[in-house]
Design an enzyme around this catalytic site. Structure first.
Site, PDB file in Angstrom:
ATOM      1  N   LYS A   1       1.236   4.078   7.415  1.00  0.00           N
ATOM      2  CA  LYS A   1       0.475   4.919   6.501  1.00  0.00           C
ATOM      3  C   LYS A   1       0.902   6.380   6.653  1.00  0.00           C
ATOM      4  CE  LYS A   1      -2.417   1.912   4.648  1.00  0.00           C
ATOM      5  NZ  LYS A   1      -1.700   0.725   5.093  1.00  0.00           N
TER       6      LYS A   1
ATOM      7  N   SER B   1       0.803  -1.218   0.000  1.00  0.00           N
ATOM      8  CA  SER B   1       0.000   0.000   0.000  1.00  0.00           C
ATOM      9  C   SER B   1       0.839   1.272   0.000  1.00  0.00           C
ATOM     10  CB  SER B   1      -0.943   0.022   1.214  1.00  0.00           C
ATOM     11  OG  SER B   1      -0.222   0.262   2.405  1.00  0.00           O
TER      12      SER B   1
END
Length: 236
Positions: free
Chosen positions: A195, A157
């Site tokens: 993230k 990701s």
């Protein structure tokens, strides 16, 4: 070492087995641990099975067997909600002197030992991991001052930020971060993920660096920053 949720589930299953001889259902486990879905219980059971604490018996419904309990029952676990707290080492401490080899130079080169605390998800969040798997020896200029730990990346990701599956990220331990920084975030005291952090009004967004993944938005009380990305190692 078990996370708090893993420890809670193991002890709940153990106590239920002692009382009735029958393992609790997924719904009972979900309610006992105050989780929102049974998928969280499935992840916890898988983690306990991988660590050798429980065994799933084949071809039988609700068939769990407690194989062992933690070596040390920490009484402090019962009184408060614990966060992911990886072992860390001071960036300006713990340096091991290593002589230069075959350089013809006089003097010693300093290195820093940094603990690798398991894996971090760069994809769908996984359980927070507190297992010290091994140690990295790095030059001090790669670390800087403060407390640090390392995590192995699993998932894709963050590929547009140059972070790939199999990389090792170096994390400066801190509980705050600026908007746009890449952080280790703990969600609901249960799942850890790597993230980019964005603050949007009264909410916190955990943003992937891959268009295949959606940005996840949470209330500020649900997200705890565990550290900030400061370096990356890759094997070729």
């Amino acid at each position: 070492m078990l996370t708090r949720k893993q420890h809670e589930l193991l002890m709940f299953v153990h106590e239920r087995m002692k009382e009735s001889g029958i393992p609790p259902s997924f719904d009972e486990m979900k309610d006992a641990l105050d989780l929102k879905s049974k998928s969280g219980i499935h992840r916890l059971i898988t983690a306990l099975e991988e660590r050798g604490f429980i065994r799933r018996l084949p071809n039988r419904a609700r068939a769990l067997e407690v194989v062992k309990l933690p070596d040390s029952m920490n009484p402090s676990l019962g009184g408060r909600k614990a966060r992911f707290e990886p072992s860390v080492i001071e960036g300006d401490l713990g340096r091991v002197a290593q002589p230069r080899q075959d350089t013809g130079l006089i003097g010693k080169e300093q290195t820093v030992s940094v603990p690798v605390m398991g894996r971090i998800a760069a994809g769908t969040p996984i359980e927070a991991i507190q297992t010290h798997s091994h140690t990295l020896t790095l030059p001090p200029e790669m670390i800087g001052p403060g407390e640090h730990f390392a995590l192995e990346v699993r998932g894709d990701s963050m590929i547009d930020a140059g972070i790939f599956d199999g990389d090792t990220v170096l994390i400066h331990k801190q509980n705050t971060a600026s908007n746009g920084e890449i952080v280790v975030a703990l969600v609901d005291d249960e799942e850890a993920t790597l993230k980019r952090l964005r603050r949007k009004g009264n909410s916190i967004a955990l943003e992937a660096a891959n268009p295949a993944y959606e940005t996840r938005i949470f209330g500020p009380e649900r997200v705890a920053v565990q550290g900030r990305l400061v370096g990356l190692l890759r094997k070729y």
